[in-house]
Design an enzyme around this catalytic site. Structure first.
Site, PDB file in Angstrom:
ATOM      1  N   SER A  47      48.143  28.178  47.997  1.00 56.94           N
ATOM      2  CA  SER A  47      49.239  28.271  47.367  1.00 56.94           C
ATOM      3  C   SER A  47      49.174  28.058  45.864  1.00 56.94           C
ATOM      4  O   SER A  47      50.265  28.132  45.164  1.00 56.94           O
ATOM      5  CB  SER A  47      50.567  27.528  48.075  1.00 56.94           C
ATOM      6  OG  SER A  47      50.861  28.320  49.364  1.00 56.94           O
ATOM      7  N   LYS A  50      50.236  30.363  43.286  1.00 60.03           N
ATOM      8  CA  LYS A  50      51.795  30.515  42.711  1.00 60.03           C
ATOM      9  C   LYS A  50      51.880  29.856  41.601  1.00 60.03           C
ATOM     10  O   LYS A  50      52.844  29.911  40.895  1.00 60.03           O
ATOM     11  CB  LYS A  50      52.844  29.855  43.804  1.00 60.03           C
ATOM     12  CG  LYS A  50      52.677  30.780  45.106  1.00 60.03           C
ATOM     13  CD  LYS A  50      53.232  30.048  46.364  1.00 60.03           C
ATOM     14  CE  LYS A  50      53.126  30.773  47.561  1.00 60.03           C
ATOM     15  NZ  LYS A  50      53.423  29.889  48.689  1.00 60.03           N
ATOM     16  N   SER A 102      57.362  26.466  48.458  1.00 60.07           N
ATOM     17  CA  SER A 102      56.022  27.575  48.518  1.00 60.07           C
ATOM     18  C   SER A 102      56.610  28.951  49.233  1.00 60.07           C
ATOM     19  O   SER A 102      55.733  29.356  50.243  1.00 60.07           O
ATOM     20  CB  SER A 102      54.938  26.816  49.286  1.00 60.07           C
ATOM     21  OG  SER A 102      53.606  27.174  49.005  1.00 60.07           O
TER      22      SER A 102
END
Length: 359
Positions: A47, A50, A102
């Site tokens: 993640s 992101k 997330s």
């Protein structure tokens, strides 16, 4: 700012909790690498993807714009804020869901809202990575769920994170500990608490993002600021990611300090060529750099001035360059320009005086 990145030992396996095979620590404003290990090795980044998704969303949209959540973006596997079809949320609210919790559903919703599809959004991500010089990075989705072609390196993620932290909207979001986001379908509120425990447990921490997949291991990109130096730490494939990141911050803060090597408001070079005529030179920008105590006296400043100046000169004309070196490595270069008009030919030979690093 320092950036420290820890990545998994192998992109096809999960690292043991105590292992850290790739890492980097940089000071954000200069990009100086303060520590690194295997920083150019490609890894899966989970993640931390992101971080790029957030900055692309911010730079390519009005974050106050309200959008309708498509049904196809709901129910995405992995972490989620449980978006429901036809919810109406702003891009800013989705960014909080993306970075604090997330939310993979937030990631896909943002991608579709901004670019029309995940594929088009990934193209924007890759274009930005190339612009930043992150040449060992490739994105195929906005959330970091496993794909063999979604990867980066410790060094590239440090570059991307440092860039993102220069944006005030991004900075505000990733430093937020909690926020309430409405569910406009049910009428209830979502309480979103930041997953980044370092933000709660280490007083110098100011963000950024956690991540985990089986292929990438535990990941953390984090930023910290002490006095006037800002650092970023990112760890991937690191079981004790919070402890390792904090240790890296503390070590870097203790070993380095930001030094004002030259200040454009204070730097002045005067060439006296007789009578009341002189050429006064200034530089276009100042320079600060993270240095160890032992490096301060190794800074070399070189002024390169044209030996023969053809007059007249007008205010703002270039008369030379200032270059700053650390052990023969060029750190900085700036033009020297006149701050007054000059109407006579002269040779500039007088050496610069009063160089004091850090003063």
């Amino acid at each position: 700012m320092i950036i420290s990145i820890f990545l998994a030992a192998d992109v096809t396996s999960v690292a043991h909790a105590e292992e850290v095979d790739s890492e980097i620590v940089i000071e954000a404003s200069s990009g100086r690498v303060l520590y690194e290990k295997n920083a150019d090795t490609r890894r899966y980044i989970a993640s931390l993807t992101k971080i790029m998704s957030a900055i692309i969303s911010i730079e390519n949209s009005d974050i106050s714009r309200e959008i309708v959540v498509p049904a196809k973006c709901c129910g995405i596997e992995g972490s989620s804020i449980y978006l429901q079809p036809n919810e109406r949320l702003t891009i800013e609210q989705l960014l909080y869901g993306l970075m604090l919790r997330s939310g993979n559903d937030c990631a896909e919703t943002l991608a579709v809202a901004i670019s029309g599809s995940v594929e088009n959004f990934a193209e924007l991500m890759n274009k930005k990575a190339a612009e930043l010089g992150a040449s060992n990075t490739h994105f195929v989705n906005p959330h970091g769920l496993y794909d063999g072609e979604n990867y980066s390196t410790a060094k590239d993620m440090a570059i991307i994170t440092a860039y993102a932290m220069r944006d005030q909207t991004f900075r505000k979001i990733v430093s937020t500990k909690s926020i309430v986001i409405p569910n406009t379908v049910t009428g209830q509120n979502r309480y979103l608490k930041n997953k980044n425990k370092l933000l709660f447990n280490y007083e110098d921490c100011i963000g950024v993002k956690t991540g985990y997949t089986k292929k990438a291991g535990r990941c953390l990109a984090s930023a910290a600021k002490s006095n006037d130096m800002e650092l970023i730490s990112v760890v991937l494939g690191c079981g004790p990611m919070y402890e390792v990141s904090q240790n890296n911050f503390e070590k870097a803060f203790s070993e380095y300090k930001m030094v004002d090597i030259c200040n454009e408001k204070e730097f002045e070079y005067t060439a006296d060529f007789g009578g009341t005529n002189c050429a006064v030179g200034n530089i276009t920008k100042g320079f600060r750099y993270p240095l160890k105590e032992s490096e301060i006296n190794k800074i070399e400043k070189v002024v390169e001035i044209d030996e023969t100046i053809i007059l007249p000169l007008k205010k703002g004309d270039k008369i030379g360059n200032l270059k700053i070196y650390l052990e023969n490595q060029l750190l900085f270069s700036s033009e020297i320009y006149t701050i007054i008009d000059v109407g006579k030919k002269f040779d500039i030979t007088e050496p610069i005086k009063n160089w004091n690093v850090g003063e």
